[in-house]
Design a protein around this motif. Structure first.
Motif, PDB file in Angstrom:
ATOM      1  N   HIS A  87       0.815  -1.217   0.000  1.00  0.00           N
ATOM      2  CA  HIS A  87       0.000   0.000   0.000  1.00  0.00           C
ATOM      3  C   HIS A  87       0.848   1.266   0.000  1.00  0.00           C
ATOM      4  O   HIS A  87       0.304   2.362   0.086  1.00  0.00           O
ATOM      5  N   ILE A  88       2.166   1.123  -0.066  1.00  0.00           N
ATOM      6  CA  ILE A  88       3.050   2.292  -0.044  1.00  0.00           C
ATOM      7  C   ILE A  88       3.439   2.651  -1.464  1.00  0.00           C
ATOM      8  O   ILE A  88       3.939   1.815  -2.215  1.00  0.00           O
ATOM      9  N   GLU A  89       3.188   3.899  -1.830  1.00  0.00           N
ATOM     10  CA  GLU A  89       3.595   4.361  -3.149  1.00  0.00           C
ATOM     11  C   GLU A  89       5.010   4.910  -3.124  1.00  0.00           C
ATOM     12  O   GLU A  89       5.782   4.709  -4.059  1.00  0.00           O
ATOM     13  N   ARG A  90       5.368   5.589  -2.016  1.00  0.00           N
ATOM     14  CA  ARG A  90       6.700   6.179  -1.945  1.00  0.00           C
ATOM     15  C   ARG A  90       6.972   6.658  -0.532  1.00  0.00           C
ATOM     16  O   ARG A  90       6.057   6.876   0.250  1.00  0.00           O
ATOM     17  N   MET A  91       8.273   6.817  -0.198  1.00  0.00           N
ATOM     18  CA  MET A  91       8.695   7.477   1.044  1.00  0.00           C
ATOM     19  C   MET A  91       9.343   8.804   0.660  1.00  0.00           C
ATOM     20  O   MET A  91      10.092   8.872  -0.316  1.00  0.00           O
ATOM     21  N   ARG A  92       9.055   9.865   1.434  1.00  0.00           N
ATOM     22  CA  ARG A  92       9.559  11.184   1.064  1.00  0.00           C
ATOM     23  C   ARG A  92      10.068  11.947   2.275  1.00  0.00           C
ATOM     24  O   ARG A  92       9.585  11.761   3.392  1.00  0.00           O
ATOM     25  N   HIS A 117       3.137  15.957  -5.425  1.00  0.00           N
ATOM     26  CA  HIS A 117       3.656  14.603  -5.620  1.00  0.00           C
ATOM     27  C   HIS A 117       3.185  14.071  -6.966  1.00  0.00           C
ATOM     28  O   HIS A 117       1.983  13.900  -7.192  1.00  0.00           O
ATOM     29  N   GLU A 118       4.136  13.862  -7.883  1.00  0.00           N
ATOM     30  CA  GLU A 118       3.874  13.278  -9.193  1.00  0.00           C
ATOM     31  C   GLU A 118       2.719  13.971  -9.918  1.00  0.00           C
ATOM     32  O   GLU A 118       1.765  13.339 -10.370  1.00  0.00           O
ATOM     33  N   GLY A 119       2.821  15.287  -9.977  1.00  0.00           N
ATOM     34  CA  GLY A 119       1.866  16.053 -10.767  1.00  0.00           C
ATOM     35  C   GLY A 119       0.528  16.314 -10.110  1.00  0.00           C
ATOM     36  O   GLY A 119      -0.412  16.715 -10.796  1.00  0.00           O
ATOM     37  N   VAL A 132       3.847   7.940   1.649  1.00  0.00           N
ATOM     38  CA  VAL A 132       2.744   8.169   0.705  1.00  0.00           C
ATOM     39  C   VAL A 132       2.012   6.843   0.512  1.00  0.00           C
ATOM     40  O   VAL A 132       2.572   5.886  -0.023  1.00  0.00           O
ATOM     41  N   ILE A 133       0.779   6.781   1.004  1.00  0.00           N
ATOM     42  CA  ILE A 133       0.000   5.544   0.935  1.00  0.00           C
ATOM     43  C   ILE A 133      -1.101   5.698  -0.103  1.00  0.00           C
ATOM     44  O   ILE A 133      -1.608   6.793  -0.350  1.00  0.00           O
ATOM     45  N   ARG A 134      -1.449   4.571  -0.722  1.00  0.00           N
ATOM     46  CA  ARG A 134      -2.471   4.582  -1.766  1.00  0.00           C
ATOM     47  C   ARG A 134      -3.400   3.384  -1.590  1.00  0.00           C
ATOM     48  O   ARG A 134      -2.954   2.283  -1.275  1.00  0.00           O
ATOM     49  N   VAL A 168      -5.049   8.809  -2.327  1.00  0.00           N
ATOM     50  CA  VAL A 168      -3.636   8.961  -1.973  1.00  0.00           C
ATOM     51  C   VAL A 168      -3.516  10.003  -0.867  1.00  0.00           C
ATOM     52  O   VAL A 168      -4.119  11.080  -0.947  1.00  0.00           O
ATOM     53  N   TYR A 169      -2.735   9.692   0.175  1.00  0.00           N
ATOM     54  CA  TYR A 169      -2.442  10.640   1.240  1.00  0.00           C
ATOM     55  C   TYR A 169      -0.988  10.473   1.670  1.00  0.00           C
ATOM     56  O   TYR A 169      -0.401   9.391   1.523  1.00  0.00           O
ATOM     57  N   GLY A 170      -0.428  11.555   2.201  1.00  0.00           N
ATOM     58  CA  GLY A 170       0.886  11.491   2.820  1.00  0.00           C
ATOM     59  C   GLY A 170       0.722  11.436   4.326  1.00  0.00           C
ATOM     60  O   GLY A 170       0.026  12.276   4.915  1.00  0.00           O
ATOM     61  N   VAL A 171       1.331  10.437   4.971  1.00  0.00           N
ATOM     62  CA  VAL A 171       1.239  10.273   6.420  1.00  0.00           C
ATOM     63  C   VAL A 171       2.596  10.629   7.028  1.00  0.00           C
ATOM     64  O   VAL A 171       3.610   9.975   6.723  1.00  0.00           O
ATOM     65  N   ALA A 172       2.621  11.659   7.853  1.00  0.00           N
ATOM     66  CA  ALA A 172       3.868  12.122   8.458  1.00  0.00           C
ATOM     67  C   ALA A 172       4.200  11.280   9.689  1.00  0.00           C
ATOM     68  O   ALA A 172       3.369  11.096  10.575  1.00  0.00           O
ATOM     69  N   VAL A 173       5.432  10.756   9.728  1.00  0.00           N
ATOM     70  CA  VAL A 173       5.899   9.940  10.857  1.00  0.00           C
ATOM     71  C   VAL A 173       7.158  10.585  11.420  1.00  0.00           C
ATOM     72  O   VAL A 173       7.688  11.560  10.877  1.00  0.00           O
ATOM     73  N   GLU A 174       7.674  10.041  12.526  1.00  0.00           N
ATOM     74  CA  GLU A 174       8.855  10.620  13.163  1.00  0.00           C
ATOM     75  C   GLU A 174      10.158  10.113  12.554  1.00  0.00           C
ATOM     76  O   GLU A 174      11.115  10.868  12.389  1.00  0.00           O
TER      77      GLU A 174
END
Length: 759
Positions: free
Chosen positions: A498-503, A521-523, A551-553, A558-564
């Motif tokens: 379910h992960i599209e990318r780490m940023r 993110h990607e346009g 970045v989860i999908r 699609v949403y970006g989830v901020a972690v530590e």
């Protein structure tokens, strides 16, 4: 049971196993012969299989098996010698005999003598050349007549369909190489995998001990050098003989202990390496015991497609790729029903009748392709057909007729949106219910079962060219490849599927759109949420401005989830949560990391629902990564809260041009969330707004110990004295009427309240 009875029972079991093997050969060979009746190798394989079954049945005394296999062998030998050309009627009868032999060989089944006699009579009739028409390679249609004639309905089959129209329950089989198969219960396999995973984790616990011993070695080396230095310094003052001997003895003992420690450390290091290698091998072997080739779920599907197509008057071939793709046993079991639904759907809805295919310029024989492959820890299945595809206009009309959408809305739906209606419960394009379809449970059941496997399914189609189903499911339900992150000083795992990318995001990468935080993110702009809020953990106190984002999908969401912190990628053995806990929000299961510490596996689909809920209720918190030192040196920050886009933009540009930093919010609720999560020097708010008006916002601010001293300006169309008094009584420091609003008035008021833009 007498020894003779025991011997007979053992022989019958062997006969059953051989019948299972040989009927598989017959099924595969006969389906190949239907496409090419003169294929010598397949004729030979089928004849040998029938001959072997006849001999085995004779040995164990199963006369019914001897009779059936004998007439089948006669038919195949005649075809080998060129005295008989195999027609579809022959293939039907031979397949029927294959099913009959399996019934005869399966313990507990009873086959009457009348059934056997009827089958032998059927085969004898088919073997009589005078009763069989001349061979026809492919049906020939007069296309000009078809163009003038009304569209024909599906012809009723003139043959008796074979006994197996659906994949039947199958006993355990031998491997292709003939290896013996030991039957083990699923519970024991699961227990073995669980124990092996725990042993793998336990071996990792040796690493801290080894690190401690290495540190102790360094301390001892330092101590020995210090002792030598002390001895050199004491020589100057002159030591007694006894003192010199004591010092030498201490040096000797320390050197000896260092030697022993070095040996033990080396042995423990070697033992730890060997133990971890064996534990890894044990774990891999236990995991491999659960994996089976994808072909195991296909047994009977090719036959089912052929038989169902024949019953509908269609000629259909099923092509399969990736039969050896390894998949978890539990996943295979759960895939059989969805695949059967999709294949039946392709046969019934997808492939056209031969007459229709000829008119469309297609071959008479329809083609269904099923392809299995591995991709990023997933089993990817693609099932396509070369049929007519989905009639989108008919689908649009059906949606309106079933009152699922208005005609105006349905007319604007895209192809992708239209196709999603096919997955609704009870939805069908068929007007009448048949034995094959029409009840509207097929695709709905498929989607439900795929989601239970934590997978996804997508339908694509090309008008007149066919449809394609794309399925993605985990290779195994017991092991998951995950990205482990830290949130609120605890470990959480996001499944890689379910992960599209780490940023890594800088503060300048985050933008405010309609009061919500986004990043590019990607346009496209992707919404940003804090994992600490979703998982109800305390927010991070990290002063690092760089924001770690996963970045989860899930399908199109699609949403970006901020972690530590990103801990790293891990293969985790899934440990189900205690059933007494019920469904834990945003969590699907647990696992253990290499050091034995627990980690919770995130339920991404559930987490996305939580994000939607926070958005709908206006409780989504903002993320402010600027540390306190940076905030003190930054320009003064102002929050503008107004539900009018024009007013917001006007005020924002005025303040930006004067050198202030400005954030905006679309209503009082959005503004309140911003005030609680970010630092501002001034609040400028309207009064009349949805969800929470300006008076409520100011009242909440004055009750908050951290925010109550913040200056507040109210800018409103209401310019009556009672309105002004109401705003000031709520706690506003300045009230400006929009009716008399001009640039200088706003800017002068801001300077009066917080001074110029620069600190």
């Amino acid at each position: 049971m007498t020894p003779e009875q025991m011997r007979d029972a053992s022989l019958l079991e062997l006969f059953s196993l051989e019948a299972e093997t040989q009927t598989q050969v017959l099924n595969a060979g006969l389906l190949a012969l239907e496409r090419n009746p003169t294929q010598a190798d397949q004729l030979e394989a089928c004849m040998r299989a029938a001959h072997s079954l006849k001999g085995a049945a004779r040995i164990v005394g199963v006369d019914a098996g001897v009779s059936v296999s004998h007439v089948m062998e006669d038919c195949l030998v005649s075809a080998q010698e060129g005295r008989l050309y195999l027609l579809p009627e022959h293939i039907d009868a031979l397949l029927q005999g294959t099913d009959l032999l399996m019934r005869i060989a399966t313990p507990g089944n009873t086959v009457s003598a009348a059934d056997v006699e009827a089958y032998v009579a059927l085969m004898n009739r088919l073997l009589d050349p005078s009763q069989i028409p001349a061979p026809v390679v492919a049906p020939v249609f007069d296309v000009s007549q078809l163009l003038l004639a009304p569209q024909p309905q599906a012809p009723q089959p003139t043959f008796e369909p074979p006994l197996a129209a659906e994949p039947a329950q199958r006993p355990q089989r031998r491997t292709e190489s003939g290896e013996r198969v030991l039957r083990v219960t699923a519970e024991r396999l699961n227990s073995l995998l669980d124990l092996s995973s725990k042993s793998l984790v336990e071996t990792q616990r040796l690493k801290p001990y080894l690190a401690t011993l290495q540190r102790l070695k360094r301390i001892q080396s330092t101590s020995l050098r210090a002792l030598d230095s002390l001895g050199d310094q004491l020589k100057v003052v002159g030591l007694s003989h006894e003192a010199q001997e004591a010092l030498a003895e201490a040096r000797r003992l320390l050197a000896e202990s260092q030697h022993v420690l070095s040996e033990q450390t080396a042995e423990l290091d070697e033992f730890g390496w060997q133990a971890s290698q064996r534990a890894q091998l044990l774990y891999d072997t236990a995991l491999a015991c659960r994996m089976r080739p994808f072909a195991d779920v296909l047994a009977g599907q090719e036959r089912m497609v052929r038989d169902l197509g024949r019953s509908l008057g269609k000629q259909i071939r099923l092509e399969i790729e990736g039969e050896k793709t390894q998949v978890d046993r539990d996943v295979l079991e759960k895939l059989e029903a969805p695949l059967t639904h999709l294949l039946r759907n392709a046969v019934d809805h997808g492939i056209e009748l031969p007459e229709q295919r000829l008119l469309a310029g297609k071959p008479v024989e329809g083609l269904i392709r099923l392809r299995a492959s591995h991709q990023a820890g997933l089993l990817v299945l693609e099932l396509s057909d070369d049929g007519a595809g989905v009639d989108l206009e008919r689908l649009r009309r059906t949606i309106v007729e079933r009152q699922l959408s208005t005609e105006a809305t349905a007319a604007q739906l895209s192809e992708e949106e239209l196709l999603t209606f096919l997955f609704l419960p009870g939805f069908s394009l068929r007007d009448t219910v048949t034995e094959v379809s029409g009840r509207g449970v097929g695709l709905d059941a498929v989607q439900h079962m795929v989601r239970l496997l934590r997978g996804a399914i997508v339908l694509e189609q090309t008008g007149g060219q066919g449809s394609r189903f794309h399925l993605e499911v985990p290779l195994t339900l017991s092991v998951v490849r995950s990205l482990v992150v830290e949130v609120g000083d605890e470990a959480y795992a996001f499944p890689l599927a379910h992960i599209e990318r780490m940023r890594d995001l800088q503060p300048d990468d985050i933008v405010q759109l309609e009061g919500r935080q986004h990043f590019w993110h990607e346009g496209r702009h992707v919404g940003l949420v804090a994992a600490s809020q979703l998982l109800q953990r305390p927010p991070s106190q990290n002063d690092d401005e760089t924001l770690k984002v996963v970045v989860i999908r899930e399908r199109d969401v699609v949403y970006g989830v901020a972690v530590e912190r990103f801990i790293g990628e891990r293969t985790l053995v899934v440990l189900p949560l205690d059933p007494r806990l019920g469904k834990v929000q945003d969590i699907s299961a647990g696992a253990l990391l290499d050091d034995g510490s627990p980690v919770l596996i995130v339920d991404v689909e559930d987490m996305l629902r939580s994000v939607d809920k926070l958005l709908n209720t206006g409780r989504l918190e903002r993320i402010d990564r600027r540390n306190r030192h940076t905030a003190e040196l930054a320009r003064k920050r102002i929050l503008v809260v107004d539900d009018s886009l024009t007013v917001r933009e006007l005020q924002r540009k005025l303040l930006l041009n004067r050198g202030y930093e400005v954030a905006v919010a679309v209503d009082g609720m959005d503004g309140w969330n911003a005030l609680r999560t970010e630092h501002f020097d001034l609040l400028i708010t309207d009064i009349d707004m949805p969800r929470m008006d300006g008076i409520e916002l100011v009242t909440l601010l004055r009750r908050d110990n951290r925010l109550q001293s913040m200056p507040v300006m109210v800018v409103s169309y209401k310019d009556r004295e009672e309105d002004r008094r109401r705003g000031l009584d709520a706690g506003a420091d300045y009230y400006l009427a929009k009716a008399s609003f001009h640039d200088d008035a706003l800017l002068d008021a801001v300077v009066e309240l917080i001074g110029g833009a620069q600190t």
